[in-house]
Design an enzyme around this catalytic site. Structure first.
Site, short mmCIF file in Angstrom:
data_model
loop_
_atom_site.label_atom_id
_atom_site.label_comp_id
_atom_site.label_asym_id
_atom_site.label_seq_id
_atom_site.Cartn_x
_atom_site.Cartn_y
_atom_site.Cartn_z
N HIS A 165 8.68 112.07 -32.23
CA HIS A 165 7.60 111.31 -31.61
C HIS A 165 7.81 111.19 -30.10
CE1 HIS A 165 4.22 108.59 -31.70
NE2 HIS A 165 4.91 107.61 -31.16
N ASP A 166 9.04 111.02 -29.68
CA ASP A 166 9.34 110.88 -28.26
C ASP A 166 9.01 112.13 -27.44
OD1 ASP A 166 10.10 108.28 -28.02
OD2 ASP A 166 12.26 108.65 -27.97
N SER A 200 0.86 107.93 -28.40
CA SER A 200 1.13 106.94 -29.44
C SER A 200 0.08 105.83 -29.38
CB SER A 200 2.57 106.43 -29.28
OG SER A 200 2.99 105.73 -30.42
N ASP A 244 7.57 115.34 -35.29
CA ASP A 244 7.25 113.91 -35.21
C ASP A 244 7.02 113.38 -36.62
OD1 ASP A 244 6.17 111.38 -34.76
OD2 ASP A 244 4.63 112.06 -33.37
N ARG A 266 14.62 97.33 -32.71
CA ARG A 266 14.60 98.44 -31.78
C ARG A 266 15.34 99.65 -32.33
NH1 ARG A 266 11.83 101.14 -27.99
NH2 ARG A 266 13.17 102.11 -26.43
#
Lengths: 359, 359
Positions: free
Chosen positions: A332-333, A139, A299, A209
């Site tokens: 994405h994680d 990222s 992602d 968040r």
């Protein structure tokens, strides 16, 4: 707060010169190292962390960094530093402005990916390292590696960019803007002066968040993990009822304990402005760095199209690059996890076993 | 506020019986009609609006409703009502609770899609209409039409569901939860008592709207319309710099002037709980209604997979259904626009010209 070493890398007579003009001092940096630097000083690997990471790479990236892992701490001397603008030991907007004796707040200068890299390079010099066997980042971490390869041609031998981007999409910017608005509009943000009051914009940072987190995970991943399950004993209404709501609430409440709202603003904003290939000289400056680009099919933050753009621009400049898309449910994680094939590719690349380029 | 007619449909001795138990009274409804009811009372078309719509369908859905449009006001008698729980003339959580003389706030009962339909049906009875030539709705509007077909078998001859869902995904719920959290966590929300104080949770409602809006448009649509363009004369920082930021800010500021935060909470929450096919008896109850389902390929809120689920469940119950996916760049909001093929399909269906089923 981290217990890793901290060192002042820039101070009054030798300030950090910022890419956007102006200077910043002092700049103290928290960093962690793992393994031993070889006598030839040729086994250093730098790990660049993402938006909310910290220096302790072996803690937050245990699949990638450690004994026997792709970034093998039995063989490599591994360095990771908390980012400039961060809140985990490195100088950031909630640090004290020496001119006023209070927190910088929004008087902290706007920083760029290039500024993060300038600090990393100074840390390397401080550690007596001239060249890196590799730099690895996911990222925002990958974006730093890319910038670094152009800012210091030849310093990085192998660049691994995972789930990175060289140009945020309009939707990326839109969602980041909304997260920042949640913080900026929280009355407890107090125009960025909340550290002076000993308070935290908990609600704004929580909403930011939760939104960020949803962009880090995929729709099928959420569906598989939570579906429409409800919490035991909960009742319909505006409280936490669905399991996904409980999960997001937990993500938010642990995050506000470990991360700073001003750091979130500064680090999130520099992502929006990162657009290095807009300057034709950027890719042309890269020399003697081989790139490995990895993306994940689920992602939706920095998906494969982002890696394809980087590949295209690097190839056009004659840079050696391989690109891979990995199948993974976790969005994405995924870069922090170990979907099949992913870690083997990185391990092979760091050991000069050629990967297969997937198109 | 709307200037359309308003009528009290339920009151003390004849309250609205809610699907979740309990009653509500009074229920006043704002509604609009267009065209003339035929002597045979067989030309009525009901338009069910989406989350933030109102009774004036010809205003907010001019491509669909008007002279010469698919819902042709020269031929049909068109009825549209502001939803129960809304804030555009129909009783909602910011209306006065007769028991206290102040706004209901969070004491307003939790309502469901079925309750919205009960109110619509009472309005039809009030207007002397027994059967509908058609009911047409996009998004939450389509969900009302689906519920209605099961609650009043045979009352709707033709049901048009555009970009609708019968079961929100985990990601849908997650994003809606974040939007609600922005409202609930705004100090000006005051536990839902803000109407008593003459204030509005502007910041929370703004963040909610910006987030909602991003889910209504597609990534390629945003890219095409705004890209990474910056505003003339703006400078990097935390203010509005990118055009997309200016656009979202404008969306938010016009929204807070026309929509109520409590209505947003109640109407958004009932979407999460809508899951009619979880009850096997639901589809089995539908009789003598033909369905047309339309989705848009770039819709990432209620995309084609949501329509496919509805189609599958209806077919299993032996219901007559056709389904179409329309190519459109504009995401969920496409239902309010006129991508090629879309309006012709609806017009054909309302006039019994068979459409082609796309799989």
């Amino acid at each position: 707060m981290s217990t890793v070493p901290r060192t002042i890398l820039f101070d009054g007579p030798d300030p950090l010169h910022l890419s956007g003009g102006g200077t910043l001092a002092p700049v103290e940096v928290a960093y962690a190292t793992y393994g031993e630097l070889a006598p030839g000083r040729d086994n250093a690997v730098f790990i660049a962390h993402a938006l909310t990471g910290d220096a302790e790479a072996a803690q937050w990236w245990p699949t990638m960094v450690g004994p026997g892992r792709p970034v093998d701490t039995d063989r490599f001397f591994v360095v990771c530093a908390n980012l400039l603008g961060g809140c985990r030991g490195t100088t950031g907007p909630s640090s004290t402005d020496p001119a006023t004796g209070r927190a910088w707040g929004l008087d902290f200068p706007l920083i760029s990916v290039a500024d993060l890299v300038t600090v990393h390079r100074r840390l390397l010099a401080h550690l007596g390292i001239e060249r890196l066997h590799a730099a690895v980042g996911g990222s925002l971490g990958g974006m730093q590696v890319l910038q670094w390869a152009a800012d210091a041609p030849g310093q990085i031998e192998r660049a691994v960019l995972v789930a990175a981007s060289a140009r945020l999409s309009t939707q990326n910017i839109a969602l980041s803007n909304i997260a920042r608005q949640a913080i900026l509009r929280d009355p407890d943000f107090r125009g960025g002066r909340y550290p002076d009051h000993g308070i935290v914009p908990v609600n704004g940072l929580s909403v930011a968040r939760m939104l960020g987190h949803v962009t880090y995970v995929s729709e099928p991943g959420l569906e598989a993990k939570f579906g429409r399950s409800r919490r035991d004993g909960s009742t319909p209404g505006f409280g936490i009822d669905f399991e996904i709501e409980s999960y997001l609430d937990h993500q938010a409440s642990t995050f506000v304990d470990r991360f700073d709202a001003l750091s979130y603003l500064y680090l999130s904003r520099l992502l929006d402005y990162f657009d290095p290939f807009a300057d034709d000289a950027f890719a042309a400056a890269i020399r003697d760095t081989r790139f490995q680009l990895i993306s994940f099919d689920s992602d939706w933050r920095f998906g494969t199209s982002h890696s394809v753009l980087i590949e295209k621009e690097l190839r056009r400049a004659g840079v050696d690059v391989e690109r891979h898309e990995i199948a993974s449910t976790w969005g994405h994680d995924s870069f922090l996890l170990d979907p099949p094939g992913y870690l083997d590719l990185v391990e092979g690349f760091l050991n000069d076993r050629t990967g297969v380029v997937h198109d």
